[in-house]
Write a protein that holds these residues in place. Structure first.
Motif, PDB file in Angstrom:
ATOM      1  N   HIS A   1      27.624  94.819  16.812  1.00 28.83           N
ATOM      2  CA  HIS A   1      26.210  95.216  16.744  1.00 28.83           C
ATOM      3  C   HIS A   1      26.116  96.740  16.781  1.00 28.83           C
ATOM      4  CE1 HIS A   1      23.886  91.391  17.392  1.00 28.83           C
ATOM      5  NE2 HIS A   1      25.097  90.985  17.709  1.00 28.83           N
ATOM      6  N   ARG A   2      25.111  97.258  16.080  1.00 27.13           N
ATOM      7  CA  ARG A   2      24.854  98.696  16.105  1.00 27.13           C
ATOM      8  C   ARG A   2      24.334  99.114  17.473  1.00 27.13           C
ATOM      9  NH1 ARG A   2      24.240 101.371  11.260  1.00 27.13           N
ATOM     10  NH2 ARG A   2      24.297 100.057   9.403  1.00 27.13           N
ATOM     11  N   THR A   3      24.719 100.308  17.897  1.00 30.11           N
ATOM     12  CA  THR A   3      24.138 100.859  19.124  1.00 30.11           C
ATOM     13  C   THR A   3      22.712 101.340  18.826  1.00 30.11           C
ATOM     14  OG1 THR A   3      25.223 102.960  18.588  1.00 30.11           O
ATOM     15  CG2 THR A   3      26.330 101.531  20.169  1.00 30.11           C
ATOM     16  N   GLN A   4      21.877 101.248  19.847  1.00 27.10           N
ATOM     17  CA  GLN A   4      20.480 101.654  19.683  1.00 27.10           C
ATOM     18  C   GLN A   4      19.925 102.155  21.006  1.00 27.10           C
ATOM     19  OE1 GLN A   4      17.818  98.870  17.581  1.00 27.10           O
ATOM     20  NE2 GLN A   4      16.188  99.441  19.004  1.00 27.10           N
ATOM     21  N   ALA A   5      19.365 103.349  20.979  1.00 30.79           N
ATOM     22  CA  ALA A   5      18.749 103.897  22.189  1.00 30.79           C
ATOM     23  C   ALA A   5      17.553 103.041  22.587  1.00 30.79           C
ATOM     24  CB  ALA A   5      18.298 105.335  21.933  1.00 30.79           C
ATOM     25  N   GLY A   6      17.312 102.943  23.871  1.00 33.15           N
ATOM     26  CA  GLY A   6      16.138 102.232  24.351  1.00 33.15           C
ATOM     27  C   GLY A   6      16.328 100.742  24.509  1.00 33.15           C
TER      28      GLY A   6
ATOM     29  N   ILE B   1      24.961  96.555  31.638  1.00 34.01           N
ATOM     30  CA  ILE B   1      25.814  97.714  31.893  1.00 34.01           C
ATOM     31  C   ILE B   1      24.955  98.974  31.913  1.00 34.01           C
ATOM     32  CG2 ILE B   1      27.805  99.035  31.037  1.00 34.01           C
ATOM     33  CD1 ILE B   1      28.529  96.137  31.709  1.00 34.01           C
ATOM     34  N   ASP B   2      25.203  99.821  32.887  1.00 35.61           N
ATOM     35  CA  ASP B   2      24.488 101.092  32.957  1.00 35.61           C
ATOM     36  C   ASP B   2      24.894 101.955  31.758  1.00 35.61           C
ATOM     37  OD1 ASP B   2      22.868 103.082  33.960  1.00 35.61           O
ATOM     38  OD2 ASP B   2      24.485 103.970  35.147  1.00 35.61           O
ATOM     39  N   SER B   3      23.930 102.245  30.879  1.00 36.34           N
ATOM     40  CA  SER B   3      24.244 102.954  29.642  1.00 36.34           C
ATOM     41  C   SER B   3      22.977 103.585  29.084  1.00 36.34           C
ATOM     42  CB  SER B   3      24.814 101.957  28.614  1.00 36.34           C
ATOM     43  OG  SER B   3      24.863 102.528  27.328  1.00 36.34           O
ATOM     44  N   PRO B   4      23.089 104.760  28.438  1.00 33.05           N
ATOM     45  CA  PRO B   4      21.907 105.374  27.837  1.00 33.05           C
ATOM     46  C   PRO B   4      21.461 104.671  26.549  1.00 33.05           C
ATOM     47  CG  PRO B   4      23.851 106.714  27.419  1.00 33.05           C
ATOM     48  CD  PRO B   4      24.286 105.603  28.335  1.00 33.05           C
ATOM     49  N   PHE B   5      22.236 103.718  26.064  1.00 34.04           N
ATOM     50  CA  PHE B   5      21.874 102.982  24.848  1.00 34.04           C
ATOM     51  C   PHE B   5      22.299 101.533  25.006  1.00 34.04           C
ATOM     52  CE2 PHE B   5      26.125 104.697  24.372  1.00 34.04           C
ATOM     53  CZ  PHE B   5      26.847 103.573  24.023  1.00 34.04           C
ATOM     54  N   GLY B   6      21.722 100.693  24.154  1.00 35.88           N
ATOM     55  CA  GLY B   6      22.122  99.291  24.120  1.00 35.88           C
ATOM     56  C   GLY B   6      22.536  98.940  22.706  1.00 35.88           C
TER      57      GLY B   6
ATOM     58  N   HIS C   1      35.469  96.265  21.772  1.00 37.97           N
ATOM     59  CA  HIS C   1      35.737  97.509  21.055  1.00 37.97           C
ATOM     60  C   HIS C   1      34.545  98.430  21.254  1.00 37.97           C
ATOM     61  CE1 HIS C   1      38.883  95.149  19.041  1.00 37.97           C
ATOM     62  NE2 HIS C   1      37.967  94.225  18.865  1.00 37.97           N
ATOM     63  N   ALA C   2      34.708  99.448  22.084  1.00 35.35           N
ATOM     64  CA  ALA C   2      33.596 100.350  22.395  1.00 35.35           C
ATOM     65  C   ALA C   2      34.138 101.743  22.704  1.00 35.35           C
ATOM     66  CB  ALA C   2      32.797  99.830  23.591  1.00 35.35           C
ATOM     67  N   GLU C   3      33.541 102.742  22.080  1.00 35.75           N
ATOM     68  CA  GLU C   3      33.951 104.119  22.358  1.00 35.75           C
ATOM     69  C   GLU C   3      33.400 104.568  23.713  1.00 35.75           C
ATOM     70  OE1 GLU C   3      36.016 105.167  20.283  1.00 35.75           O
ATOM     71  OE2 GLU C   3      36.355 107.259  20.828  1.00 35.75           O
ATOM     72  N   ARG C   4      32.167 104.142  23.976  1.00 35.49           N
ATOM     73  CA  ARG C   4      31.525 104.429  25.239  1.00 35.49           C
ATOM     74  C   ARG C   4      30.411 103.421  25.451  1.00 35.49           C
ATOM     75  NH1 ARG C   4      30.051 108.476  21.573  1.00 35.49           N
ATOM     76  NH2 ARG C   4      27.840 108.512  21.103  1.00 35.49           N
ATOM     77  N   PRO C   5      29.896 103.186  26.606  1.00 31.00           N
ATOM     78  CA  PRO C   5      30.332 103.808  27.864  1.00 31.00           C
ATOM     79  C   PRO C   5      31.723 103.326  28.270  1.00 31.00           C
ATOM     80  CG  PRO C   5      28.838 102.012  28.324  1.00 31.00           C
ATOM     81  CD  PRO C   5      28.880 102.150  26.830  1.00 31.00           C
ATOM     82  N   LYS C   6      32.281 103.989  29.232  1.00 30.67           N
ATOM     83  CA  LYS C   6      33.581 103.585  29.769  1.00 30.67           C
ATOM     84  C   LYS C   6      33.408 102.238  30.461  1.00 30.67           C
ATOM     85  CE  LYS C   6      37.299 105.596  32.596  1.00 30.67           C
ATOM     86  NZ  LYS C   6      38.322 105.303  31.592  1.00 30.67           N
ATOM     87  N   LEU C   7      34.206 101.254  30.035  1.00 31.31           N
ATOM     88  CA  LEU C   7      33.977  99.892  30.512  1.00 31.31           C
ATOM     89  C   LEU C   7      34.842  99.494  31.706  1.00 31.31           C
ATOM     90  CD1 LEU C   7      33.444  98.022  27.124  1.00 31.31           C
ATOM     91  CD2 LEU C   7      31.726  98.759  28.790  1.00 31.31           C
ATOM     92  N   SER C   8      35.853 100.312  32.013  1.00 28.91           N
ATOM     93  CA  SER C   8      36.759  99.880  33.088  1.00 28.91           C
ATOM     94  C   SER C   8      36.030  99.580  34.412  1.00 28.91           C
ATOM     95  CB  SER C   8      37.880 100.902  33.304  1.00 28.91           C
ATOM     96  OG  SER C   8      37.383 102.196  33.441  1.00 28.91           O
TER      97      SER C   8
END
Ligand code: MG
Length: 169
Positions: free
Chosen positions: A17-22, A32-37, A106-113
């Protein structure tokens, strides 16, 4: 099921899925705490969508898009956890039960560890499995593809299923 070779099944599922702010970022039923979903008709939970297609594939059933079409308003912003019960019922009707799933996000960010154990626990609970039957890895895209540029998050999942003893006897 008398065929001794027809005991175990393996299925694979992928999603992106594409990332999307908001939007909320929901992976494996965990926010997950993230500036985008992620953009999508439902809650865009790539992990559960890939797991569901792996389960359905192992049972040679129709895929998630056929069972829960994005043209159906009842799945608008739907909590993907709601899809698990009918999928597990369908698998059970085939005489199969889940043995294990193995998931790669597969995600560049946020850090998932920091979130991996929560995601594992959530997927295990949703599938009625102990956590030692749920594998979870997180990989980046090394900056080179849509995942690597942070434009999307993807997931690959493999599921192992077995015919119930009562069915195979
Ligand atoms: Mg999806």
């Amino acid at each position: 099921m008398s065929d001794p070779l027809n005991i175990h099944r393996v299925g694979i599922g992928t999603d992106l899925h594409r990332t999307q702010a908001g939007r909320a970022l929901i992976l494996g039923g965990v926010t997950i705490d993230s500036p985008f979903g992620l953009a999508g008709h439902s809650d865009a939970d790539v992990v559960l969508h890939a797991v569901i297609d792996a389960l359905l594939g192992a049972a040679a059933q129709p895929d998630i898009g056929e069972l829960f079409p994005d043209t159906d308003p009842q799945w608008m912003d739907a909590d993907s956890r709601r899809l698990l019960a009918p999928v597990l019922a369908r698998i059970g009707a085939c005489g199969l039960r889940v043995v294990n799933v193995d998931i790669t996000i597969h995600a560049e960010r946020p850090k998932l560890s920091p979130h991996k154990e929560r995601i594992r626990g959530s997927v295990a609970e949703l599938l009625g499995l102990s956590v030692d039957r749920v594998g979870l890895k997180a990989k980046t895209g090394e900056g080179v593809d849509a995942v690597g540029r942070g434009e999307a998050i993807g997931c690959t999942a493999v599921a192992g299923l077995t015919f119930d003893v009562a069915t195979t006897a």
